[in-house]
Design a protein around this motif. Structure first.
Motif, PDB file in Angstrom:
ATOM      1  N   GLY A  81      -0.121  -4.302  -6.623  1.00 39.82           N
ATOM      2  CA  GLY A  81      -0.351  -5.262  -5.549  1.00 39.82           C
ATOM      3  C   GLY A  81       0.744  -5.118  -4.515  1.00 39.82           C
ATOM      4  N   ARG A  82       0.788  -6.019  -3.573  1.00 31.21           N
ATOM      5  CA  ARG A  82       1.819  -5.950  -2.547  1.00 31.21           C
ATOM      6  C   ARG A  82       3.191  -6.236  -3.148  1.00 31.21           C
ATOM      7  NH1 ARG A  82      -1.627  -9.792   0.042  1.00 31.21           N
ATOM      8  NH2 ARG A  82      -3.332  -8.630   0.928  1.00 31.21           N
ATOM      9  N   LEU A  83       4.177  -5.431  -2.772  1.00 24.92           N
ATOM     10  CA  LEU A  83       5.555  -5.681  -3.172  1.00 24.92           C
ATOM     11  C   LEU A  83       6.187  -6.522  -2.074  1.00 24.92           C
ATOM     12  CD1 LEU A  83       6.515  -2.110  -4.453  1.00 24.92           C
ATOM     13  CD2 LEU A  83       5.571  -4.027  -5.748  1.00 24.92           C
ATOM     14  N   THR A  84       6.093  -7.817  -2.225  1.00 25.91           N
ATOM     15  CA  THR A  84       6.557  -8.747  -1.210  1.00 25.91           C
ATOM     16  C   THR A  84       6.890 -10.080  -1.862  1.00 25.91           C
ATOM     17  OG1 THR A  84       5.881 -10.054   0.713  1.00 25.91           O
ATOM     18  CG2 THR A  84       4.126  -9.244  -0.680  1.00 25.91           C
ATOM     19  N   PRO A  85       7.857 -10.781  -1.333  1.00 27.06           N
ATOM     20  CA  PRO A  85       8.159 -12.104  -1.881  1.00 27.06           C
ATOM     21  C   PRO A  85       7.226 -13.194  -1.349  1.00 27.06           C
ATOM     22  CG  PRO A  85       9.717 -11.577  -0.152  1.00 27.06           C
ATOM     23  CD  PRO A  85       8.845 -10.358  -0.337  1.00 27.06           C
ATOM     24  N   PHE A  86       6.327 -12.834  -0.444  1.00 32.38           N
ATOM     25  CA  PHE A  86       5.511 -13.829   0.238  1.00 32.38           C
ATOM     26  C   PHE A  86       4.061 -13.913  -0.213  1.00 32.38           C
ATOM     27  CE2 PHE A  86       8.639 -12.140   3.342  1.00 32.38           C
ATOM     28  CZ  PHE A  86       9.494 -13.235   3.326  1.00 32.38           C
ATOM     29  N   ASP A 109      10.824  -1.029 -26.328  1.00 29.50           N
ATOM     30  CA  ASP A 109      10.233   0.123 -25.647  1.00 29.50           C
ATOM     31  C   ASP A 109       9.473  -0.276 -24.394  1.00 29.50           C
ATOM     32  OD1 ASP A 109      11.198   1.820 -27.614  1.00 29.50           O
ATOM     33  OD2 ASP A 109       9.403   1.603 -28.837  1.00 29.50           O
ATOM     34  N   LEU A 110       9.688  -1.473 -23.916  1.00 26.63           N
ATOM     35  CA  LEU A 110       8.945  -1.991 -22.776  1.00 26.63           C
ATOM     36  C   LEU A 110       9.317  -1.255 -21.492  1.00 26.63           C
ATOM     37  CD1 LEU A 110       7.097  -4.240 -21.579  1.00 26.63           C
ATOM     38  CD2 LEU A 110       9.165  -5.571 -21.261  1.00 26.63           C
ATOM     39  N   GLN A 111       8.287  -0.858 -20.735  1.00 30.66           N
ATOM     40  CA  GLN A 111       8.457  -0.265 -19.413  1.00 30.66           C
ATOM     41  C   GLN A 111       7.651  -1.109 -18.435  1.00 30.66           C
ATOM     42  OE1 GLN A 111      10.173   2.749 -18.454  1.00 30.66           O
ATOM     43  NE2 GLN A 111      11.118   2.308 -20.415  1.00 30.66           N
ATOM     44  N   LEU A 112       8.226  -1.397 -17.290  1.00 32.20           N
ATOM     45  CA  LEU A 112       7.535  -2.162 -16.259  1.00 32.20           C
ATOM     46  C   LEU A 112       7.355  -1.268 -15.045  1.00 32.20           C
ATOM     47  CD1 LEU A 112       6.422  -4.781 -15.015  1.00 32.20           C
ATOM     48  CD2 LEU A 112       8.773  -5.359 -14.361  1.00 32.20           C
ATOM     49  N   VAL A 113       6.107  -1.170 -14.594  1.00 33.41           N
ATOM     50  CA  VAL A 113       5.782  -0.379 -13.409  1.00 33.41           C
ATOM     51  C   VAL A 113       5.270  -1.347 -12.342  1.00 33.41           C
ATOM     52  CG1 VAL A 113       4.355   1.458 -12.438  1.00 33.41           C
ATOM     53  CG2 VAL A 113       5.158   1.620 -14.812  1.00 33.41           C
ATOM     54  N   LEU A 114       5.951  -1.365 -11.210  1.00 36.44           N
ATOM     55  CA  LEU A 114       5.510  -2.156 -10.058  1.00 36.44           C
ATOM     56  C   LEU A 114       5.017  -1.172  -9.013  1.00 36.44           C
ATOM     57  CD1 LEU A 114       8.492  -4.671  -9.743  1.00 36.44           C
ATOM     58  CD2 LEU A 114       6.370  -4.946 -11.035  1.00 36.44           C
ATOM     59  N   ALA A 115       3.754  -1.282  -8.661  1.00 40.19           N
ATOM     60  CA  ALA A 115       3.162  -0.335  -7.718  1.00 40.19           C
ATOM     61  C   ALA A 115       2.453  -1.095  -6.613  1.00 40.19           C
ATOM     62  CB  ALA A 115       2.173   0.574  -8.444  1.00 40.19           C
ATOM     63  N   GLY A 116       2.595  -0.586  -5.398  1.00 36.13           N
ATOM     64  CA  GLY A 116       1.875  -1.203  -4.303  1.00 36.13           C
ATOM     65  C   GLY A 116       2.553  -1.004  -2.964  1.00 36.13           C
ATOM     66  N   ASP A 117       2.000  -1.645  -1.973  1.00 34.55           N
ATOM     67  CA  ASP A 117       2.488  -1.552  -0.607  1.00 34.55           C
ATOM     68  C   ASP A 117       3.914  -2.095  -0.537  1.00 34.55           C
ATOM     69  OD1 ASP A 117       2.954  -3.057   2.095  1.00 34.55           O
ATOM     70  OD2 ASP A 117       1.450  -1.531   2.519  1.00 34.55           O
ATOM     71  N   ASP A 118       4.832  -1.295  -0.035  1.00 37.53           N
ATOM     72  CA  ASP A 118       6.231  -1.699   0.075  1.00 37.53           C
ATOM     73  C   ASP A 118       6.685  -1.681   1.537  1.00 37.53           C
ATOM     74  OD1 ASP A 118       8.711  -2.558  -0.856  1.00 37.53           O
ATOM     75  OD2 ASP A 118       9.446  -0.521  -1.168  1.00 37.53           O
ATOM     76  N   THR A 119       5.816  -2.106   2.427  1.00 37.22           N
ATOM     77  CA  THR A 119       6.101  -2.099   3.861  1.00 37.22           C
ATOM     78  C   THR A 119       7.386  -2.859   4.186  1.00 37.22           C
ATOM     79  OG1 THR A 119       3.730  -2.003   4.302  1.00 37.22           O
ATOM     80  CG2 THR A 119       5.133  -2.642   6.141  1.00 37.22           C
ATOM     81  N   LEU A 120       7.648  -3.929   3.453  1.00 41.79           N
ATOM     82  CA  LEU A 120       8.828  -4.754   3.730  1.00 41.79           C
ATOM     83  C   LEU A 120      10.084  -4.255   3.018  1.00 41.79           C
ATOM     84  CD1 LEU A 120       7.186  -8.294   3.473  1.00 41.79           C
ATOM     85  CD2 LEU A 120       7.641  -6.938   5.527  1.00 41.79           C
ATOM     86  N   PRO A 143       6.081   2.939  -4.789  1.00 38.22           N
ATOM     87  CA  PRO A 143       5.748   2.299  -3.516  1.00 38.22           C
ATOM     88  C   PRO A 143       4.598   3.004  -2.801  1.00 38.22           C
ATOM     89  CG  PRO A 143       7.677   3.689  -3.250  1.00 38.22           C
ATOM     90  CD  PRO A 143       7.291   3.756  -4.705  1.00 38.22           C
ATOM     91  N   ASN A 144       3.873   2.216  -2.024  1.00 36.74           N
ATOM     92  CA  ASN A 144       2.845   2.738  -1.121  1.00 36.74           C
ATOM     93  C   ASN A 144       1.902   3.724  -1.812  1.00 36.74           C
ATOM     94  OD1 ASN A 144       4.156   1.230   0.936  1.00 36.74           O
ATOM     95  ND2 ASN A 144       5.676   2.846   1.054  1.00 36.74           N
ATOM     96  N   VAL A 145       1.311   3.274  -2.901  1.00 38.43           N
ATOM     97  CA  VAL A 145       0.421   4.134  -3.688  1.00 38.43           C
ATOM     98  C   VAL A 145      -0.856   4.456  -2.914  1.00 38.43           C
ATOM     99  CG1 VAL A 145       1.274   3.371  -5.920  1.00 38.43           C
ATOM    100  CG2 VAL A 145      -0.609   2.151  -4.864  1.00 38.43           C
ATOM    101  N   THR A 146      -1.366   5.644  -3.164  1.00 35.24           N
ATOM    102  CA  THR A 146      -2.638   6.053  -2.562  1.00 35.24           C
ATOM    103  C   THR A 146      -3.791   5.513  -3.395  1.00 35.24           C
ATOM    104  OG1 THR A 146      -2.747   8.085  -3.860  1.00 35.24           O
ATOM    105  CG2 THR A 146      -1.574   8.196  -1.739  1.00 35.24           C
ATOM    106  N   ALA A 147      -4.975   5.550  -2.838  1.00 35.73           N
ATOM    107  CA  ALA A 147      -6.151   5.071  -3.559  1.00 35.73           C
ATOM    108  C   ALA A 147      -6.371   5.861  -4.846  1.00 35.73           C
ATOM    109  CB  ALA A 147      -7.380   5.156  -2.661  1.00 35.73           C
ATOM    110  N   SER A 148      -6.151   7.162  -4.804  1.00 38.11           N
ATOM    111  CA  SER A 148      -6.359   7.976  -6.006  1.00 38.11           C
ATOM    112  C   SER A 148      -5.304   7.684  -7.074  1.00 38.11           C
ATOM    113  CB  SER A 148      -6.378   9.466  -5.671  1.00 38.11           C
ATOM    114  OG  SER A 148      -5.145   9.847  -5.123  1.00 38.11           O
TER     115      SER A 148
END
Length: 151
Positions: A81-86, A109-120, A143-148
């Motif tokens: 999703g969007r990487l934004t505080p808003f 063994d936990l891994q957290l992946v944050l993916a998405g629009d990082d415009t800010l 950041p800024n993942v493509t559709a594929s």
């Protein structure tokens, strides 16, 4: 709220947002000196939908993990999703939950992946926050993942 009718509804995208809105409306009634439930409309739950065909995995799990640099085994939590505080999600809450899990024996063994629009450019703050929480090693930001790549 004076123009609302009993058949009017407000739509909430999650059970938690419905509870939060209900509490807010009850508080507003209290502040305004109105009886509890003076707001006369429904709070309907309409969750966001996901087109499971459009987001069906494009690769086998092991291959996708390899491309993301994740271990073949272990738990991976993914936020897309969007990487934004808003908008949308409070990622600080997610980071704190992951920190709590990772400090338990079940989350080693936990891994957290944050993916998405990082415009800010919020990702730099997220990385610093993860370091502060002691989970910088377990966080990966795409950041800024493509559709594929989303698939």
């Amino acid at each position: 709220m004076s123009g609302l009718r009993p058949f009017d509804a407000m739509f909430c995208c999650s059970g938690d947002s419905r509870i939060a809105l209900q509490r807010l409306l009850e508080h507003l009634c209290t502040v305004a000196g109105l009886p509890s439930g003076a707001w006369r409309h429904r709070l309907e739950l309409v969750p966001f939908g996901v087109d499971t065909r459009a987001f069906a995995p494009a690769l086998p799990r092991a291959t996708a993990r390899e491309l993301l640099g994740l271990p073949v085994k272990g738990m991976a939590l993914v936020y897309l999703g969007r990487l934004t505080p808003f908008d949308k999600a409070d990622l600080d809450v997610l980071l704190r939950a992951c920190a709590r899990l990772s400090h338990d024996s079940c989350g080693q063994d936990l891994q957290l992946v944050l993916a998405g629009d990082d415009t800010l450019s919020y990702s730099s703050l997220l990385r610093r926050r993860a370091q502060t929480l002691g989970i910088g090693h377990a966080l990966q930001i795409v950041p800024n993942v493509t559709a594929s790549t989303k698939r």
